[in-house]
Design a protein around this motif. Structure first.
Motif, mmCIF file in Angstrom:
data_model
loop_
_atom_site.group_PDB
_atom_site.id
_atom_site.type_symbol
_atom_site.label_atom_id
_atom_site.label_comp_id
_atom_site.label_asym_id
_atom_site.label_seq_id
_atom_site.Cartn_x
_atom_site.Cartn_y
_atom_site.Cartn_z
ATOM 1 N N VAL A 296 -2.341 28.993 66.093
ATOM 2 C CA VAL A 296 -2.719 28.252 64.889
ATOM 3 C C VAL A 296 -3.630 27.091 65.283
ATOM 4 N N PRO A 297 -4.824 26.979 64.687
ATOM 5 C CA PRO A 297 -5.707 25.842 65.024
ATOM 6 C C PRO A 297 -5.023 24.519 64.718
ATOM 7 N N ARG A 298 -5.096 23.603 65.673
ATOM 8 C CA ARG A 298 -4.493 22.294 65.482
ATOM 9 C C ARG A 298 -5.532 21.335 64.908
ATOM 10 N N PRO A 299 -5.353 20.875 63.684
ATOM 11 C CA PRO A 299 -6.315 19.909 63.120
ATOM 12 C C PRO A 299 -6.149 18.556 63.789
ATOM 13 N N PRO A 300 -7.183 17.724 63.753
ATOM 14 C CA PRO A 300 -7.020 16.360 64.279
ATOM 15 C C PRO A 300 -6.069 15.570 63.397
ATOM 16 N N SER A 301 -5.496 14.542 63.963
ATOM 17 C CA SER A 301 -4.534 13.725 63.218
ATOM 18 C C SER A 301 -5.216 12.992 62.079
ATOM 19 N N GLU A 302 -4.552 12.957 60.931
ATOM 20 C CA GLU A 302 -4.987 12.130 59.822
ATOM 21 C C GLU A 302 -4.153 10.857 59.809
ATOM 22 N N GLY A 303 -4.622 9.887 59.053
ATOM 23 C CA GLY A 303 -3.896 8.625 58.979
ATOM 24 C C GLY A 303 -2.511 8.811 58.402
ATOM 25 N N PRO A 304 -1.587 7.927 58.746
ATOM 26 C CA PRO A 304 -0.210 8.057 58.231
ATOM 27 C C PRO A 304 -0.165 7.848 56.730
ATOM 28 N N LYS A 305 0.747 8.540 56.103
ATOM 29 C CA LYS A 305 0.935 8.412 54.656
ATOM 30 C C LYS A 305 2.308 7.810 54.393
ATOM 31 N N GLN A 306 2.390 7.030 53.346
ATOM 32 C CA GLN A 306 3.664 6.423 52.977
ATOM 33 C C GLN A 306 4.609 7.516 52.470
ATOM 34 N N ILE A 307 5.802 7.590 53.052
ATOM 35 C CA ILE A 307 6.795 8.576 52.649
ATOM 36 C C ILE A 307 7.854 7.874 51.806
ATOM 37 N N HIS A 308 8.035 8.350 50.583
ATOM 38 C CA HIS A 308 9.008 7.740 49.688
ATOM 39 C C HIS A 308 10.238 8.634 49.597
ATOM 40 N N ARG A 309 11.359 8.007 49.498
ATOM 41 C CA ARG A 309 12.584 8.788 49.377
ATOM 42 C C ARG A 309 12.607 9.489 48.023
ATOM 43 N N LYS A 310 13.301 10.609 47.957
ATOM 44 C CA LYS A 310 13.370 11.382 46.728
ATOM 45 C C LYS A 310 14.202 10.634 45.691
ATOM 46 N N ASP A 311 13.708 10.665 44.468
ATOM 47 C CA ASP A 311 14.357 9.921 43.404
ATOM 48 C C ASP A 311 14.454 10.824 42.170
ATOM 49 N N PRO A 312 15.656 11.077 41.647
ATOM 50 C CA PRO A 312 15.809 11.965 40.476
ATOM 51 C C PRO A 312 15.011 11.488 39.272
ATOM 52 N N GLY A 313 14.911 10.157 39.080
ATOM 53 C CA GLY A 313 14.151 9.654 37.957
ATOM 54 C C GLY A 313 12.680 9.988 38.063
ATOM 55 N N VAL A 314 12.116 9.858 39.270
ATOM 56 C CA VAL A 314 10.707 10.201 39.488
ATOM 57 C C VAL A 314 10.504 11.692 39.288
ATOM 58 N N GLN A 315 11.432 12.502 39.794
ATOM 59 C CA GLN A 315 11.307 13.955 39.658
ATOM 60 C C GLN A 315 11.321 14.377 38.187
ATOM 61 N N SER A 316 12.167 13.754 37.399
ATOM 62 C CA SER A 316 12.215 14.071 35.966
ATOM 63 C C SER A 316 10.921 13.647 35.270
ATOM 64 N N PHE A 317 10.411 12.462 35.645
ATOM 65 C CA PHE A 317 9.160 11.966 35.069
ATOM 66 C C PHE A 317 8.018 12.926 35.390
ATOM 67 N N ILE A 318 7.935 13.365 36.634
ATOM 68 C CA ILE A 318 6.867 14.271 37.063
ATOM 69 C C ILE A 318 6.958 15.598 36.316
ATOM 70 N N SER A 319 8.164 16.118 36.134
ATOM 71 C CA SER A 319 8.330 17.397 35.429
ATOM 72 C C SER A 319 7.853 17.299 33.985
ATOM 73 N N GLN A 320 8.201 16.235 33.311
ATOM 74 C CA GLN A 320 7.770 16.074 31.922
ATOM 75 C C GLN A 320 6.259 15.832 31.846
ATOM 76 N N PHE A 321 5.727 15.089 32.805
ATOM 77 C CA PHE A 321 4.298 14.835 32.848
ATOM 78 C C PHE A 321 3.534 16.147 33.026
ATOM 79 N N ALA A 322 3.986 17.003 33.966
ATOM 80 C CA ALA A 322 3.331 18.292 34.207
ATOM 81 C C ALA A 322 3.485 19.221 33.015
ATOM 82 N N ALA A 323 4.636 19.184 32.361
ATOM 83 C CA ALA A 323 4.848 20.046 31.199
ATOM 84 C C ALA A 323 3.867 19.706 30.084
ATOM 85 N N ARG A 324 3.604 18.420 29.897
ATOM 86 C CA ARG A 324 2.660 18.004 28.854
ATOM 87 C C ARG A 324 1.251 18.497 29.167
#
Length: 440
Positions: A296-324
């Motif tokens: 598998v070709p190894r891509p060069p490293s990209e900058g670090p990204k902020q990792i947020h913990r999973k949150d049920p409220g955010v997941q529900s918001f995202i689902s309703q947003f996508a449904a709309r």
């Protein structure tokens, strides 16, 4: 162990030295047998008056019994001395061979001990997160081949398993970055099957400067061709943020080949030539699972990204947003599945969307075709919705302006996902026109 025959020494009777020894000792053995026969008959003749056979009577001159026995014991003792001498010589040779093989084993183990690995992480930034990966150290003077890594990610749910094979690790210290955003977003183990095209959670290896602190030159952010910045590596430790444990990475297994011999380190770092019991069952399929990863070709490293913990409220918001945005019911939308968008979003060049496996982000595509390029990425956290809106992949190359920060500020005050989705559709065309001109 080197120096040992293929059959492990069990076919000693086939070796040339054995038959040479047989030819050498045959006359001595015959003389010993004949002496014993003569000795028995003379004893019977002396004690019981049994007549001697003619062959023995002609061979042994009759005289004093002591002289007769003395003449017979001489060859017997000489033969025994010869046998003992040969046995001692053979025993000494076996001892020398065993000692040499033991020394080779000790030397091989000492060289294998110079190959180690551990999980490392750079300093964390609230804005961009941190780099995370595996440091592989080869303190020897030769190449280490087929370096296989099994890394587990403990995130409070079923453990995630990341696998990697580096075909060659040269002498020195190397950092193998892990795309932690991709790994933690996927939320499931990567188990490549034979014949499939595996994906990779690993970037290309980066040399580590060990002259002082362990330093690596990596992009400061994830922009294309971002300038490299020196980052200090430290040990990755389990950390609790806001009362929840952050995903913790640890090495489950390290396997490597040194001078044709395979070595294993288990999760505790113990080195062995034998296969750890936990891995013995899958050894037959090891090559079929790990060999494709090396190609598998190894891509060069990209900058670090902020990792947020999973949150049920955010997941529900995202689902309703996508449904709309897709004209569907939120209960009918699954994660990691592309859905065609509704008008007028399709009219501005966004034809499909997909909720991430973690349920906290949405990827937008030009169309619902499987190979359609990604246009936008939107994600949220407990502090703000949305937290990130950015152009990605092919669209990033075409963009004259990279930031869509103003769109975030315009939407962040909307607490209702339906209202925010409507405003997203209304405001997005203006931002797309600013970033990607109509002539593009």
């Amino acid at each position: 162990m080197r120096g040992r025959s293929v059959d492990g020494g069990s076919a000693w009777w086939r070796r040339p030295w054995f038959w040479g020894l047989v030819v050498l000792l045959s006359p001595v053995a015959a003389m010993l047998v004949w002496s014993l026969v003569v000795l028995v008959w003379i004893g019977l003749h002396t004690l019981a008056g049994l007549p001697l056979p003619p062959a023995i009577e002609q061979t042994v001159p009759l005289g004093a019994v002591g002289d007769t026995f003395g003449g017979l014991l001489g060859p017997i003792l000489n033969t025994l001395v010869l046998v003992v001498t040969i046995s001692v010589a053979l025993g000494q040779r076996r001892h020398v061979v065993a000692e040499r093989e033991a020394n080779l084993e000790v030397a091989d183990r000492a060289r294998a001990e110079q190959v180690t690995a551990w999980v490392a992480e750079t300093a964390h930034s609230d804005q961009r997160g941190s780099y995370l990966g595996v440091v592989v150290i080869n303190n020897g003077s030769t190449l280490v081949r087929d370096v296989d890594l099994v890394v587990t990610v403990k995130n409070g749910e079923s453990p995630l398993e990341l696998r990697n094979r580096e075909a060659v690790i040269p002498p020195g210290t190397w950092f193998l970055p892990i795309n932690r955003a991709q790994a933690e977003d996927r939320g499931e183990a990567m188990s490549p099957t034979p014949g499939s095209e595996p994906s990779s959670d690993w970037a290309a290896a980066v040399a580590v400067d060990t002259s002082g602190h362990l330093r690596v030159d990596l992009p400061d952010d994830d922009r294309p061709r971002a300038p490299l910045t020196s980052h200090v590596l430290g040990v990755h430790l389990p950390i609790t943020v806001d009362g929840q444990k952050r995903p913790y990475y640890e090495i489950q297994l390290l396997r490597f080949t040194l001078d044709g011999a395979q070595w294993w380190r288990d999760g505790g770092g113990r080195l062995s030539r034998s296969i750890p019991p936990a891995e013995a069952a899958q050894t037959a399929n090891w090559e079929s699972e790990f060999s494709p990863l090396a190609s598998v070709p190894r891509p060069p490293s990209e900058g670090p990204k902020q990792i947020h913990r999973k949150d049920p409220g955010v997941q529900s918001f995202i689902s309703q947003f996508a449904a709309r945005l897709t004209g569907r019911n939120a209960d009918d939308i699954s994660r990691n599945v592309r859905y065609a968008t509704a008008e007028p979003l399709r009219g501005v060049g966004i034809g499909a969307l997909r909720i991430s496996r973690a349920g906290q982000g949405i990827a937008f595509y030009e169309s619902d075709s499987p190979d359609a390029p990604t246009v936008l990425w939107l994600s949220g956290n407990t502090n703000r919705m949305p937290a990130v809106i950015d152009f990605v992949e092919e669209w990033r190359e075409r963009a004259e302006r990279q930031s869509v920060g103003p769109l975030i500020s315009e939407l962040v005050d909307y607490k209702d996902p339906i209202e925010m989705a409507d405003e997203f559709v209304a405001r997005l065309p203006r931002h797309l026109a600013e970033v990607v001109p109509a002539s593009a």
